[in-house]
Each structure stands twice: as structure tokens, then as C-alpha cells.
Design an enzyme around this catalytic site. Structure first.
Site, mmCIF file in Angstrom:
data_model
loop_
_atom_site.group_PDB
_atom_site.id
_atom_site.type_symbol
_atom_site.label_atom_id
_atom_site.label_comp_id
_atom_site.label_asym_id
_atom_site.label_seq_id
_atom_site.Cartn_x
_atom_site.Cartn_y
_atom_site.Cartn_z
ATOM 1 N N HIS A 1 -5.390 -5.500 -2.095
ATOM 2 C CA HIS A 1 -6.656 -5.507 -1.077
ATOM 3 C C HIS A 1 -6.629 -7.752 -0.807
ATOM 4 C CE1 HIS A 1 -8.873 -1.427 -1.566
ATOM 5 N NE2 HIS A 1 -7.085 -1.661 -1.504
ATOM 6 N N ASP B 1 7.645 9.202 -5.933
ATOM 7 C CA ASP B 1 9.051 9.932 -5.960
ATOM 8 C C ASP B 1 9.515 9.779 -4.259
ATOM 9 O OD1 ASP B 1 7.553 11.015 -4.637
ATOM 10 O OD2 ASP B 1 8.424 13.173 -5.329
ATOM 11 N N GLY C 1 3.182 11.164 -8.375
ATOM 12 C CA GLY C 1 4.320 10.357 -8.813
ATOM 13 C C GLY C 1 5.289 9.506 -7.597
ATOM 14 N N ARG D 1 0.963 -1.007 -0.074
ATOM 15 C CA ARG D 1 0.013 -0.457 0.214
ATOM 16 C C ARG D 1 1.142 1.075 0.120
ATOM 17 N NH1 ARG D 1 -3.003 1.555 5.323
ATOM 18 N NH2 ARG D 1 -4.130 3.345 4.081
ATOM 19 N N GLU E 1 3.322 14.416 3.678
ATOM 20 C CA GLU E 1 2.297 13.383 3.021
ATOM 21 C C GLU E 1 1.740 12.632 4.178
ATOM 22 O OE1 GLU E 1 3.164 11.977 -0.455
ATOM 23 O OE2 GLU E 1 3.542 13.517 -0.952
ATOM 24 N N HIS F 1 0.686 4.625 -2.345
ATOM 25 C CA HIS F 1 0.139 5.684 -1.360
ATOM 26 C C HIS F 1 1.058 6.438 -1.637
ATOM 27 C CE1 HIS F 1 -3.151 5.389 1.283
ATOM 28 N NE2 HIS F 1 -2.998 4.257 0.016
ATOM 29 N N ASP G 1 -3.375 -13.655 -3.986
ATOM 30 C CA ASP G 1 -4.130 -14.295 -4.032
ATOM 31 C C ASP G 1 -5.527 -14.371 -5.010
ATOM 32 O OD1 ASP G 1 -6.279 -14.321 -2.182
ATOM 33 O OD2 ASP G 1 -5.386 -16.780 -1.427
ATOM 34 N N ASN H 1 -3.345 8.404 5.050
ATOM 35 C CA ASN H 1 -1.495 7.613 5.155
ATOM 36 C C ASN H 1 -1.018 7.524 6.810
ATOM 37 O OD1 ASN H 1 -0.819 7.635 2.774
ATOM 38 N ND2 ASN H 1 -0.139 10.140 2.793
ATOM 39 N N PRO I 1 -7.013 7.976 -3.804
ATOM 40 C CA PRO I 1 -8.261 7.431 -3.707
ATOM 41 C C PRO I 1 -8.939 7.291 -3.001
ATOM 42 C CG PRO I 1 -7.283 6.186 -5.150
ATOM 43 C CD PRO I 1 -6.572 6.900 -4.673
#
Length: 331
Positions: free
Chosen positions: A197, A78, A76, A66, A92, A70, A256, A98, A166
Site C-alpha cells: 500500500h 490464472d 489462484g 494490486r 470478476e 486480486h 519504500d 474490482n 480481504p
């Protein structure tokens, strides 16, 4: 090759396909084997460290996957998600989406090993991409070749994360149009990447509105399986911000296709995932993967391709950015 296990054979074929496609699609300055001369053991060092870490703390696989997502979705790939706040300038990390991220110490540990071997060579942004690939593989998912050569950014702003990630409570169509398409990702990338997920857990607060007050009705979301609601309520009391719930119950430490079965049965935790069933294209993909056998080879290949595509977004290369000495601070 006839005696090669299926998973290894599939990984070999997938690797060849991706290498061919990446030659045509990688941004300038990004390529497979970027460190072959400057730090030839870079990927081996990352894999060795992640093998040790995931064997001891397998629950970190989901959060580390994740974290790469994020990072890339906010201006981008970075490494900006890794930067600590500075006085008067929250990074962030401080943004609501986060606050639940874990695994920053893992990235620091990998970075320290690479600095010992090759000081000032391997970027934190590349480490995130390699770690994401390795945690998927180490949890029985696909392996793919990661194009490297990213450099680290120097900007990390709290509000950037809130405006670019999102939310789980938006429907899939809104997230697609507002967050995926503007970044060059399409509906297939969305349904495939959300399949990630299958690893990890979520805080109750990320889906509590679906249990207790969906759209202001003071009732559960009617699309949630009525037999699943009581189970979730038994774990998540109103206002609970600390309890963690498996996103893929019974299989949350294995990469899976089983999470798609939860979506098909009305047992996805998030509105963003459940509403994949409303679009004919994404619904068909979910149902195909949710079948009794599923199509793991298809999903694995698709996931690898979408991860590479996501990892190519707005990268810094060449003389742009820097190679951080420590991932939490600019040089």
C-alpha cells in the site's frame, strides 16, 4: 563488485537467495526462465513496455500491483481478473472490490507486444506476475526472479471475487484467518504484502466509515490520529465515491517503507492495516519498519519472497487451462 551501487548489489544477492529457495518450492511446471527457449525475450519485452508506461503514467504502478494480488486471491493466479463479462455471466471485473481497478489497457498492450514476438506462448497470468514485479522495481523497490509457466484459466465469476478478497474494513486478524491462512499465506506474508500500500491511491468509499460512522457510533474511528481525521474529511465528503486519496502521502509513487510509519502513527486508511498494531508479531514488524531509518533491505527481501509465494498459489500448468490470445477473452 565493490563499486556496484547498493541497490543493484542488494538485488543481485536477493536474486541468488530467491533462486535457491525457489528451486525447492516452486509448483511443478513453474520455474525461472520458463520462456528461455520458446520466447527468450519475453521478460525484456515486458520490462521495456512497463518502463515506457510508468515513465508516462507513474500512477498506474499501484493499480497494476494490486491487480496481480486480486487475481491470485480468487481461485489462484490464472489471469481470471482480466476476463470480460459474457451475456448472463458477470466476471470478476464486475465485483465491487474490482470496480476501482485500473490498468487493463496496459496488460493488453504488453500482451499485444508479446503476441507479435511469440504468438500463443506467454500467458496473461504470467504477464500479471511480471508486470507486478516490474512496477515495484521501476518505483525504486526490489527486483526478484519471477517463476513463470502459468497458464490461463477460463472461469471468471463475479461472486468469486467478493468471497475471496480481504475487505479493507475487516480487522487484520479476521482477514488473516479467513483469507490468508486458507490460501497458504501466514501473518508475515500479510504484514509484508500490505506494505504494498506504499504505492497508489484509494477511493474515499473504502475508508469513509472510519471518518463518519465507525461501528455505528456516528463518530470517527478512535484509533485514527485525531489530527489526521480533519485532513481526510476535507478530501472525503460523506457519500463520496470518486475522490482518490494517497495511501502513502508524500511517497505514493515510490516503493519504500514509509507506509509503515503511517500505520504506527494511526494514519493508515484501512482498518485492515491499522489493526496490524493489535497483534504482537505484526506490530513488531510495523514498528521496526517505521523506525527513523527503517529496514528497507529486510522489507524488500520479505516482499519479494511473499510475492513469489503468493504468485505460486493454485497455478495452472502443463496441459491445464490455455494460453489466451487476448487477455479479456477465452480462446
Amino acid at each position: 563488485m565493490h563499486n556496484m551501487p547498493y541497490r543493484l548489489l542488494f538485488g543481485f544477492v536477493l536474486s541468488l537467495v530467491l533462486q535457491f529457495s525457489l528451486v525447492l518450492s516452486n509448483p511443478p511446471g513453474l520455474n525461472i526462465g520458463f520462456y528461455q527457449y520458446t520466447c527468450p525475450n519475453a521478460e525484456v519485452i515486458v520490462r521495456d513496455e512497463m518502463t515506457k508506461i510508468i515513465s508516462r503514467v507513474p500512477s498506474l504502478a499501484g493499480p497494476l500491483l494490486r491487480m496481480h494480488f486480486h487475481d491470485c486471491f480468487v481461485n489462484g493466479c490464472d489471469g481470471s481478473i482480466l476476463l470480460d463479462s459474457t451475456p448472463g455471466s458477470p466476471s470478476e471485473k464486475e465485483s465491487i472490490p474490482n470496480l476501482s481497478l485500473r490498468g487493463f489497457g496496459t496488460i493488453d498492450r504488453v500482451k499485444a507486444k508479446l503476441e507479435q514476438a511469440c504468438p500463443g506462448v506467454v500467458s496473461c497470468a504470467d504477464i500479471l506476475a511480471l508486470v507486478a514485479r516490474d512496477v515495484v522495481f521501476l518505483t525504486k523497490g526490489p527486483h526478484w526472479d519471477v517463476p513463470t509457466g502459468r497458464r490461463d484459466g477460463t472461469r471468471s465469476v463475479k461472486d468469486d471475487a467478493l468471497n475471496n478478497l480481504p475487505p479493507p474494513f475487516f480487522d487484520a486478524t479476521r482477514n488473516l484467518n479467513q483469507f490468508f491462512i486458507p490460501k497458504g499465506l501466514d501473518a508475515k506474508d500479510q504484514v509484508v504484502l500490505l506494505g504494498g500500500h506504499t504505492l497508489g491511491t484509494s477511493h474515499c468509499s473504502s475508508f469513509a466509515s472510519r471518518l463518519y460512522n465507525f461501528s455505528g457510533t456516528m463518530m470517527p474511528d478512535p484509533t485514527l490520529d485525531k489530527y489526521y481525521v480533519p485532513r481526510l474529511k476535507s478530501k472525503c465528503q460523506p457519500g463520496d465515491k470518486t475522490t482518490l486519496v494517497e495511501m502513502d502521502p508524500g511517497s505514493f509513487r515510490t516503493f519504500d517503507t514509509s507506509y509503515y510509519r503511517h500505520i504506527a502513527r494511526g494514519r493508515a486508511l484501512f482498518t485492515s492495516d491499522e489493526t496490524l498494531m493489535l497483534d504482537p508479531f505484526t506490530r513488531d514488524y510495523v514498528l521496526r519498519q517505521a523506525g527513523i531509518a527503517g529496514y528497507p533491505a529486510e522489507f524488500f527481501a520479505d516482499f519479494a519472497a511473499s510475492m513469489v509465494k503468493m504468485g505460486n498459489m493454485q497455478v495452472l500448468t502443463g496441459a491445464q487451462g490455455e494460453i489466451r490470445k487476448h487477455c479479456a477473452f477465452v480462446n
